[in-house]
Motif scaffolding. Structure first.
Motif, PDB file in Angstrom:
ATOM      1  N   LEU A   1      27.678  35.953  24.033  1.00 51.80           N
ATOM      2  CA  LEU A   1      28.997  35.764  24.629  1.00 51.80           C
ATOM      3  C   LEU A   1      29.091  34.447  25.389  1.00 51.80           C
ATOM      4  N   SER A   2      28.206  33.529  25.078  1.00 46.39           N
ATOM      5  CA  SER A   2      28.257  32.222  25.720  1.00 46.39           C
ATOM      6  C   SER A   2      29.642  31.601  25.544  1.00 46.39           C
ATOM      7  N   GLY A   3      30.246  31.199  26.643  1.00 40.70           N
ATOM      8  CA  GLY A   3      31.596  30.636  26.604  1.00 40.70           C
ATOM      9  C   GLY A   3      32.656  31.582  27.118  1.00 40.70           C
ATOM     10  N   ILE A   4      32.314  32.846  27.332  1.00 42.17           N
ATOM     11  CA  ILE A   4      33.322  33.809  27.796  1.00 42.17           C
ATOM     12  C   ILE A   4      33.824  33.435  29.199  1.00 42.17           C
ATOM     13  N   ALA A   5      32.984  32.755  29.973  1.00 37.40           N
ATOM     14  CA  ALA A   5      33.391  32.353  31.322  1.00 37.40           C
ATOM     15  C   ALA A   5      34.506  31.309  31.309  1.00 37.40           C
ATOM     16  N   LEU A   6      34.748  30.679  30.149  1.00 43.86           N
ATOM     17  CA  LEU A   6      35.836  29.716  30.027  1.00 43.86           C
ATOM     18  C   LEU A   6      37.192  30.398  29.888  1.00 43.86           C
ATOM     19  N   ALA A   7      37.184  31.697  29.660  1.00 49.13           N
ATOM     20  CA  ALA A   7      38.434  32.437  29.433  1.00 49.13           C
ATOM     21  C   ALA A   7      39.285  32.483  30.698  1.00 49.13           C
ATOM     22  N   ASP A   8      40.592  32.499  30.496  1.00 47.26           N
ATOM     23  CA  ASP A   8      41.535  32.744  31.593  1.00 47.26           C
ATOM     24  C   ASP A   8      41.680  34.236  31.857  1.00 47.26           C
ATOM     25  N   SER A   9      41.499  35.028  30.803  1.00 48.67           N
ATOM     26  CA  SER A   9      41.594  36.484  30.942  1.00 48.67           C
ATOM     27  C   SER A   9      40.639  37.142  29.955  1.00 48.67           C
ATOM     28  N   VAL A  10      40.128  38.301  30.358  1.00 48.77           N
ATOM     29  CA  VAL A  10      39.183  39.063  29.539  1.00 48.77           C
ATOM     30  C   VAL A  10      39.548  40.535  29.616  1.00 48.77           C
TER      31      VAL A  10
ATOM     32  N   VAL B   1      45.769  31.761  23.183  1.00 47.80           N
ATOM     33  CA  VAL B   1      44.828  31.817  22.065  1.00 47.80           C
ATOM     34  C   VAL B   1      43.941  33.026  22.321  1.00 47.80           C
ATOM     35  N   VAL B   2      43.875  33.926  21.359  1.00 52.60           N
ATOM     36  CA  VAL B   2      43.125  35.179  21.530  1.00 52.60           C
ATOM     37  C   VAL B   2      41.874  35.151  20.664  1.00 52.60           C
ATOM     38  N   ALA B   3      40.730  35.306  21.297  1.00 56.68           N
ATOM     39  CA  ALA B   3      39.458  35.367  20.580  1.00 56.68           C
ATOM     40  C   ALA B   3      38.857  36.758  20.733  1.00 56.68           C
ATOM     41  N   ASN B   4      38.034  37.141  19.774  1.00 51.14           N
ATOM     42  CA  ASN B   4      37.382  38.446  19.804  1.00 51.14           C
ATOM     43  C   ASN B   4      35.949  38.328  20.288  1.00 51.14           C
TER      44      ASN B   4
ATOM     45  N   TRP C   1      46.188  28.786  27.291  1.00 49.60           N
ATOM     46  CA  TRP C   1      45.641  30.012  27.886  1.00 49.60           C
ATOM     47  C   TRP C   1      44.640  30.619  26.903  1.00 49.60           C
ATOM     48  N   PHE C   2      43.426  30.879  27.378  1.00 47.59           N
ATOM     49  CA  PHE C   2      42.357  31.415  26.546  1.00 47.59           C
ATOM     50  C   PHE C   2      42.096  32.861  26.946  1.00 47.59           C
ATOM     51  N   HIS C   3      42.423  33.778  26.036  1.00 48.09           N
ATOM     52  CA  HIS C   3      42.229  35.211  26.280  1.00 48.09           C
ATOM     53  C   HIS C   3      41.133  35.737  25.372  1.00 48.09           C
ATOM     54  N   VAL C   4      40.179  36.437  25.951  1.00 48.42           N
ATOM     55  CA  VAL C   4      39.099  37.046  25.171  1.00 48.42           C
ATOM     56  C   VAL C   4      39.267  38.554  25.169  1.00 48.42           C
ATOM     57  N   ASP C   5      39.459  39.115  23.976  1.00 48.44           N
ATOM     58  CA  ASP C   5      39.493  40.566  23.825  1.00 48.44           C
ATOM     59  C   ASP C   5      38.047  41.035  23.643  1.00 48.44           C
TER      60      ASP C   5
ATOM     61  N   ALA D   1      39.956  57.338  29.107  1.00 56.38           N
ATOM     62  CA  ALA D   1      39.975  55.920  28.795  1.00 56.38           C
ATOM     63  C   ALA D   1      39.878  55.140  30.095  1.00 56.38           C
ATOM     64  N   VAL D   2      39.150  54.039  30.052  1.00 54.11           N
ATOM     65  CA  VAL D   2      39.103  53.140  31.198  1.00 54.11           C
ATOM     66  C   VAL D   2      38.814  51.738  30.696  1.00 54.11           C
ATOM     67  N   SER D   3      39.732  50.824  30.974  1.00 51.47           N
ATOM     68  CA  SER D   3      39.591  49.436  30.549  1.00 51.47           C
ATOM     69  C   SER D   3      39.864  48.524  31.728  1.00 51.47           C
ATOM     70  N   ALA D   4      39.260  47.362  31.690  1.00 48.54           N
ATOM     71  CA  ALA D   4      39.506  46.362  32.728  1.00 48.54           C
ATOM     72  C   ALA D   4      40.224  45.180  32.110  1.00 48.54           C
ATOM     73  N   VAL D   5      41.244  44.675  32.832  1.00 45.92           N
ATOM     74  CA  VAL D   5      41.852  43.400  32.474  1.00 45.92           C
ATOM     75  C   VAL D   5      41.537  42.464  33.632  1.00 45.92           C
ATOM     76  N   LEU D   6      40.807  41.411  33.317  1.00 49.27           N
ATOM     77  CA  LEU D   6      40.234  40.526  34.327  1.00 49.27           C
ATOM     78  C   LEU D   6      40.802  39.125  34.189  1.00 49.27           C
ATOM     79  N   PHE D   7      41.033  38.482  35.334  1.00 50.19           N
ATOM     80  CA  PHE D   7      41.606  37.135  35.351  1.00 50.19           C
ATOM     81  C   PHE D   7      40.694  36.199  36.138  1.00 50.19           C
ATOM     82  N   LYS D   8      40.432  35.045  35.565  1.00 49.71           N
ATOM     83  CA  LYS D   8      39.567  34.060  36.220  1.00 49.71           C
ATOM     84  C   LYS D   8      40.150  33.633  37.557  1.00 49.71           C
TER      85      LYS D   8
END
Length: 498
Positions: free
Chosen positions: A300-309, A251-254, A279-283, A322-329
């Motif tokens: 952004l309350s609730g972003i800590a519930l994400a599996d990936s950001v 599930v992808v949230a913005n 799986w909860f993914h936050v873009d 360009a520089v981006s991070a892909v983060l996993f809980k």
């Protein structure tokens, strides 16, 4: 020590590098100062098909310019014809006017050229990246993300792809423990689905295509009037997938969608995903930087519930692209996306053995030293300084929205949650289709005049002018001037049409 070949000796001449470099910094500093002052056009518009004709030159067999000629080319032709990214009237895309010190870090990264496929190919670069990743995870949540990890990538599109590859592997293995999509492919799998906001970035559907799922595997969830994902619609889509015996991989949230900057209800979505083991993914490519702000991080309350950001540095962290991070809980998940053998690089027997070999976890093999500029910014300015930039941008959007609401000839799409403001110029004599075309014509008129750089977006059949207010030097007077230009542009466009 000089090389015996005079041509090679000149190419690597440190003294020439120093002399040219000093002059280049002076040139760029003057360019930066002029941009911030807004003394020239934000864009020197030229018809691309015509301009391209000036760049049909034969491949040089021998030198055609010297270092001084290079500086002159930059000064006279290249810099003046760039989009003036630090100009107060640059309000178009989600591309930061980068911090000057961060740009210097990119010079260091370019010259030292740490490939970073494995630790030995970029020792300090690897350590810088690991430090920055730890800082970003701590900003999400120091407690629940204490065992988190991830990597930096070249852009949010690659970061989203990486996160969804992990989600696919984890979700399909959970549904069928004997399956391994990475090795065996998807042919033996049930239909794999991604549930995402209708405003999800196009990189989500592109990732679905790249993964062989097909772009139709992305089920678009409707949003409310404020551009936020509708939880009831999400539940209904989930139920339909269950009835069809489809496997939902994510599930992808913005956290700051591209069209409007809206932030989905992350807490509610996260709790729903946890309850149903989805799986909860936050873009958060754009909006995750609100975590830097004491005033806005609650959005952004609730972003800590994400599996990936996903979190882009080249947006509201003001880094050069360009520089981006892909983060996993769960840091262990960061090893899942690209697990494979490559004995010329990876000799470890397990993930821990490869922890410092970053290309083990990313699409890139040769990997740029991206962390230096982020590390430098945090070290030089702290979250206090970087958060101040976010506060400034969000406050400016609020001011602009209020200005729009006070003008009867303009319509505001919605109150901004971040720094993106959408609006349009009204004309009661025109049909809906004509009004849409009118917005596009106004934008083209303004862009080609070089007065401002703005964009547009089409939402549910309605075209809106769109601004992304990122420049700290944009003032209230600049915003007033933009509205005046839009009104004058409307008159000019109608006059031309007659």
């Amino acid at each position: 020590m000089k090389h015996s070949n005079p041509i090679i000796a000149e190419i690597f001449d440190a003294q020439q590098f120093a002399e040219t470099g000093h002059q280049l910094i002076d040139l760029l500093a003057a360019h930066l100062k002029a941009n911030i002052a807004g003394t020239s056009k934000v864009l020197n518009w030229k018809v691309p098909s015509i301009e391209d004709q000036h760049w049909h030159l034969p491949l040089p067999q021998k030198s055609t310019i010297n270092p001084q000629g290079l500086l002159e080319k930059l000064s006279q032709e290249i810099l003046p014809n760039n989009l003036a990214i630090h100009h107060p009237h640059n309000m178009g895309h989600q591309v930061a006017c980068p911090l000057p010190m961060a740009a210097l870090c990119d010079l260091v990264a370019s010259l030292t050229n740490q490939a970073m496929a494995v630790y030995e190919a970029g020792p300090s670069a690897t350590m810088l990246e690991r430090q920055v990743i730890r800082w970003l995870c701590a900003l999400i949540d120091e407690v629940s993300w204490s065992f988190a990890g991830g990597v930096l990538t070249s852009g949010g599109a690659q970061a989203n792809l990486t996160a969804l590859l992990v989600a696919r592997q984890v979700s399909t293995s959970k549904a069928n423990p004997s399956s391994n999509v990475w090795k065996d492919g998807i042919t033996q799998q049930p239909a794999l689905r991604i549930l995402a906001s209708e405003h999800a970035h196009y990189s989500v559907s592109r990732a679905a295509g790249l993964m062989g799922l097909g772009t139709n595997s992305v089920i678009k969830i409707t949003t409310d009037k404020n551009g936020r994902l509708d939880l009831i619609a999400l539940k209904n889509a989930h139920q339909t997938c269950l009835e069809n015996q489809d496997t939902i991989i994510a599930v992808v949230a913005n956290a700051g969608c591209t069209p409007t900057g809206s932030i989905d209800p992350l807490q509610a979505i996260g709790e729903y995903c946890q309850a149903h083991e989805l799986w909860f993914h936050v873009d958060g490519a754009h909006g995750a930087s609100a975590l830097l702000s004491e005033s806005h991080r609650e959005k952004l309350s609730g972003i800590a519930l994400a599996d990936s950001v996903v979190w882009d540095g080249h947006k509201l962290m003001y880094m050069p692209a360009a520089v981006s991070a892909v983060l996993f809980k769960n840091e262990q998940h960061s090893y899942v996306a690209f697990s494979q053998d490559a004995s010329y690089l990876f000799q470890g027997d397990n993930h821990e053995d490869e922890a410092f070999n970053l290309s083990y976890r990313t699409l890139e093999c040769t990997k740029r030293m991206m962390a230096l500029k982020l590390w430098a910014a945090f070290s030089l300015y702290g979250t206090e300084g970087m958060g101040a930039l976010v506060d400034e941008a969000f406050a400016k959007a609020k001011v602009f929205a209020e200005k729009i609401q006070r003008k009867s000839s303009f319509e505001l799409l919605m109150k901004p949650e971040t720094n993106i403001v959408c609006f349009r110029f009204l004309n009661k004599k025109l049909s809906q289709e004509a009004i849409n075309n009118h917005q596009s014509a106004i934008r083209q008129h303004i862009i080609q005049s070089g007065a401002f750089h703005i964009t547009q977006v089409n939402l549910h059949g309605v075209t809106w002018l769109r601004t992304t207010l990122m420049n700290p030097f944009t003032t209230a007077l600049d915003l007033d001037e933009l509205l005046e230009r839009v009104a004058l542009g409307s008159q000019a466009v109608l006059s031309i049409a007659k």
